[in-house]
Design a protein around this motif. Structure first.
Motif, short mmCIF file in Angstrom:
data_model
loop_
_atom_site.label_atom_id
_atom_site.label_comp_id
_atom_site.label_asym_id
_atom_site.label_seq_id
_atom_site.Cartn_x
_atom_site.Cartn_y
_atom_site.Cartn_z
N GLY A 204 0.67 -1.27 0.16
CA GLY A 204 -0.12 0.13 0.06
C GLY A 204 0.77 1.35 0.14
O GLY A 204 0.46 2.31 -0.50
N ILE A 326 -6.67 2.70 4.17
CA ILE A 326 -5.52 3.68 3.75
C ILE A 326 -6.24 4.59 2.93
O ILE A 326 -6.95 4.47 1.98
CB ILE A 326 -4.30 2.86 2.75
CG1 ILE A 326 -3.10 3.90 2.24
CG2 ILE A 326 -4.84 2.03 1.63
CD1 ILE A 326 -2.01 3.16 1.85
N ALA A 328 -6.03 5.99 -0.08
CA ALA A 328 -5.21 5.83 -1.23
C ALA A 328 -4.90 6.96 -1.99
O ALA A 328 -6.38 7.64 -2.40
CB ALA A 328 -5.57 4.58 -2.09
N TRP A 329 -3.91 7.62 -2.55
CA TRP A 329 -3.84 8.69 -3.28
C TRP A 329 -4.36 8.80 -4.74
O TRP A 329 -4.16 7.70 -5.43
CB TRP A 329 -2.51 9.21 -3.25
CG TRP A 329 -2.42 10.53 -3.80
CD1 TRP A 329 -2.12 11.29 -5.11
CD2 TRP A 329 -2.49 11.94 -3.05
NE1 TRP A 329 -1.98 12.46 -5.36
CE2 TRP A 329 -2.65 13.00 -4.07
CE3 TRP A 329 -2.84 12.27 -1.78
CZ2 TRP A 329 -2.68 14.30 -3.53
CZ3 TRP A 329 -2.95 13.63 -1.42
CH2 TRP A 329 -2.88 14.63 -2.28
N LYS A 330 -5.14 9.66 -5.05
CA LYS A 330 -5.49 9.42 -6.63
C LYS A 330 -5.01 10.49 -7.48
O LYS A 330 -4.62 11.83 -7.03
CB LYS A 330 -7.21 9.52 -6.77
CG LYS A 330 -8.07 8.88 -5.88
CD LYS A 330 -9.42 8.91 -6.08
CE LYS A 330 -10.14 7.90 -5.05
NZ LYS A 330 -11.49 7.38 -6.28
N PRO A 331 -4.42 10.14 -8.62
CA PRO A 331 -3.73 11.19 -9.42
C PRO A 331 -4.57 12.46 -9.86
O PRO A 331 -4.08 13.49 -10.19
CB PRO A 331 -3.51 10.30 -10.73
CG PRO A 331 -3.70 9.13 -10.61
CD PRO A 331 -4.52 8.86 -9.31
N TYR A 419 -14.68 6.47 -0.16
CA TYR A 419 -13.91 6.56 0.85
C TYR A 419 -14.47 6.85 2.13
O TYR A 419 -15.61 7.36 2.05
CB TYR A 419 -12.84 7.90 0.55
CG TYR A 419 -11.68 7.47 -0.50
CD1 TYR A 419 -11.92 6.70 -1.49
CD2 TYR A 419 -10.44 7.83 -0.22
CE1 TYR A 419 -10.99 6.54 -2.40
CE2 TYR A 419 -9.39 7.48 -1.07
CZ TYR A 419 -9.68 6.84 -2.10
OH TYR A 419 -8.62 6.43 -3.10
#
Lengths: 541, 541
Positions: A204, A326, A328-331, A419
């Protein structure tokens, strides 16, 4: 045809397990592998003491061997009471290599609580901060005397033939919940879950082989979120900090080449509010930070990012082996304003790769709440990184596992993008005039106030509304604290511009916040203080 | 005391599994997670066709649903005969989501062999290259007719409530060994091992979230070394190549932002020997390449590295889910001459993080050989990423699992640093005058000859020595092939400078090398040809 189908099933699915194709999952192999692959790479650094992976492996073998010589093995528990020193790292391998369970004890607890834990855990051996090893008698009092740790290791065999657990469901660790509530519960974790979380930390967070990892997080806190074992899987280097200060963190980044660290939000707060003489910027390289625990206020994430840290926000509990969700980062967030990025990043996010099912459910019906960002439910988990259960506490187990879910006790919403975002602890939510008030959201607004360093909001009895928000705040260094009444009025005015009127704290109290060893604000103490203050009267407004 | 001890054991180790804390390990959850976290990110790109992760998830649900509607489920096998197109990627999830086992068939096999496999695997449904779905009757002949793939998907439910396997030991995939030997064996893999290898691919290679992965490796080859499932775990992008050419690889790197690809050594050979008009250098970014299969000659690794590719060398078999050892890079190699680096990197290395035990053992005693770089033994495996067994082949299973090891059939040495290096296949070793000659080492030397593009060395009967090395070589483009006799003499002279005299090939044969679908040289065919040539006579020297 039926017969034919049955025969077919046997063919493709009944090839049995054998000695060559099945073994218990355990993170212990990671250590042996690290010693083989990178024997001369630094494994653990603590001040002037440093070991290589080969040395660490041999020391862990010695520890397991010495414990075995003292009849410690499967069914035993070994308590370790130590800060982040090499011995506690070694115990995370040496103890389970002997077959026993490691019970890493929070060193900031008081003596009666530690005595309670040692009694409750039935620990056969205690390794203490003074790096001594003590074998206890059956009355759990110190009797046989202490053995100095290095002498104890010396008595063990560096070639000890340790065995993996017979069953991956066997316990590897016991840890007591940090006690924001009254009675600590013993969380029991197994080898399987430790392996899976050690691995999902890598997947992750994208941790490369050989990463240099700084320990600000105590290893006694949920086994350092399983990073104890992760570090062996990536053959990385553990940098131990003697004291967690902003200066210490920045110095380690410069001196040891730190690339990654985990930290509670309180540590991030310390870093971004550090004085210029304790701050070393710009960073010599991108430093990756994983945070979890309480939701870090967006203002802190924003400042961290400005300073060159890349913060990954995760969430989990001791009961879920640490990080099990987590953000999670998105572009597609890359081009958003930094403040918006920080706000998105304070959410608890999505399941980690090791957690099969994460859901937010209605507390009554246990049905998933809609993904609308407003319906509040309880965060629940289902999967392989959920604890075995609480030790000797069937009542707590029944409650925790009700309805085929593990219940976090945290309240959250699910956003349209799937999320989740924590709104409060189930017991921290403030109910005012029948309406829910998220103490976390009020706190997030308070953190934007220029004078406030820390804030915590709890319910205070209210004659008219039942409960109303009461804010406990710590002011930043340098703020003139003489006119607190005026500052309180200013804070309330600041809040009125940002939230519904009934969310605005009706009381503001100044002073340091009581915290657990891991930096969590102890809201139950603040609630008690708010109660002692007596109910808010209408006339007071 | 005994009673007390037993009670203690029960406390800490007998917390049972329940619905909330245990579920079967399977890579299928990775897909659902990818669709939730990055619904709009590209999942699979094939020419002008491209899907997002949400679309891929829904298409896989439809496939599982449609298969279920046709009574395909647990106990069924679904054969897929297709190149790297979206349908075969979808089958890696959709088929096991229905409970069935995917049998990805090598499309380069001839019709009788494919017919044999379909019969042997008892496949209930066949998905063919022409993207049709065929349900077969019980005589395993095509009867019910084909359904066009998109129509078949259309008949399925995109919200299909798939279930994880009841047991992680359930089979997920069946794959036939590529047949460098005569009869293909059906390798059966389970959900647990697929999950673990999908994950260890990430840990060992350091693959970041969102990596762009190019498929040069056929997905029908050991499920693309489990990268089919890895890509879902990292929410990456699958780029399918219509034709594996050097131009195609370079173009994909430019056009699609490829960061990672796996390739058999034959593909690396193709890349480094490509004509200037098919080569696009410098690379726009570092491109990570994982190779495995046969040991890539150092000369090729060296050239790849010069071109900006970072090659990670792994080793494994279909029976070990693909890559189960890795030549883990050491920082201390960074300052070595590139040729030395390449030589170190051709070794098969150490166990992957998912493989518990890797050993090289004496073929007679099964005892580990010394780590001296010279003692030759067989590579054996023990752990969770070893197959369940061969389908309907108890004789082969008994041999493969003899002595509590899985036997690779590959011969290797173990170097002082613990890294293993393949010297030969057990059946490829050449025994000349009672001495072992490693055909691989002779080949590595031949690859350094300026005129040689490819080389393979096998045993040829020899009247004096029993066997002697016979080299089959392909010359580089542009080399004048008219005077082959002169070139052969030059090659032998070249070899004499590099190896013991009895290792020097006594015969050199020119022409293209016969290969399997995955680019492995079919040494059994070369051995047959060498045998047909008749024994080497002393007079010939």
């Amino acid at each position: 045809m039926e017969g034919r189908r049955l025969e077919k099933e046997r063919d493709i699915d009944d090839l049995p397990k054998n000695e060559a194709n099945y073994t218990a999952l355990t993170p212990l192999w990671f250590l042996k592998r690290a010693a083989l692959v990178h024997p001369h790479r630094r494994s653990v650094v603590h001040g002037s003491v440093q070991y290589t992976w080969l040395q660490t492996y041999q020391r862990c073998c010695r520890l397991a061997s010495a414990l075995s010589n003292h009849s410690v093995g499967f069914g035993s528990t070994v308590a370790v009471i130590a800060p982040n020193i090499p011995a506690i790292y070694e115990a995370h391998f040496g103890v389970p290599m002997s077959g026993a369970v490691i019970n890493a004890v929070n060193i900031r607890l008081n003596a009666p609580t530690i005595a309670f834990l040692l009694e409750h855990s039935s620990s056969a051996v205690i390794m203490t901060k003074a790096v001594n090893v003590i074998q206890k008698n059956l009355q759990y009092a110190i009797s046989k005397g202490a053995i100095e740790y290095e002498n104890f290791l010396e008595s063990g065999d560096p070639e000890f033939l340790w065995k993996p657990p017979q069953d991956e469901w066997n316990s590897i660790a016991l840890g007591y919940t940090s006690g924001t509530t009254s009675s600590p519960k013993g969380v029991v974790l197994h080898h399987r879950g430790a392996y899976l979380t050690a691995t999902s930390n890598i997947v992750g967070w994208g941790v490369p082989q050989g990463a240099v990892y700084l320990w600000t997080l105590p290893m006694f806190h949920c086994n350092g979120w399983c990073f104890t074992w992760t570090l062996a899987a990536i053959c990385g280097t553990n940098i131990c900090l003697r004291q967690v200060t902003a200066r210490g963190v920045y110095s380690a980044i410069i001196d040891h080449g730190v690339t990654h660290f985990c930290a509670a939000p309180v540590v991030l707060n310390m870093i971004v509010n550090a004085s210029p003489q304790d701050t070393i910027l710009p960073l010599p390289r991108r430093v990756h930070v994983m945070t979890a625990g309480a939701a870090p206020p967006p203002a802190i994430l924003f400042k961290m990012s400005q300073n060159g840290f890349r913060v990954t926000h995760t969430y989990g509990l001791s009961e879920t082996y640490g990080p099990s969700t987590i953000c999670a980062w998105k572009p597609e967030w890359d081009n958003l304003p930094p403040e918006t990025q920080a706000k998105l990043n304070t959410r608890q996010g999505v399941s980690s790769s090791a957690l099969e099912v994460l859901e937010v459910v209605d507390t009554q019906t246990l049905r998933p709440v809609p993904s609308d960002g407003t319906a509040i439910g309880e965060i629940v988990f289902r999967g392989n990184v959920v604890m075995k259960g609480y030790l000797k506490n069937s009542k707590a187990n029944t409650e925790a596992f009700a309805g085929e879910w593990f219940h976090s006790g945290d309240l959250a919403v699910k956003h349209p993008d799937g999320y989740i975002e924590i709104k409060d602890r189930l017991k921290d939510i403030i109910i005012s005039g029948g309406e829910n008030i998220s103490s976390v959201e009020v706190e997030n607004s308070l953190y934007q106030h220029p004078m406030i360093s820390e804030a915590s909001v709890v319910a205070r009895p209210d004659n008219r509304w039942g409960e109303s928000p009461c804010a406990f705040v710590t002011l930043k260094e340098g703020v003139d604290k003489l006119d607190e009444g005026k500052i309180a009025v200013d804070i309330m005015k600041f809040c009125r511009a940002k939230m519904p009127a009934y969310w605005v704290p009706k009381s503001v109290v100044f002073g340091p916040l009581p915290k657990t060893a891991t930096g969590k604000v102890q809201k139950h103490l603040l609630r008690a203080r708010a109660k002692e203050m007596g109910p808010v009267n209408v006339s007071k407004l």
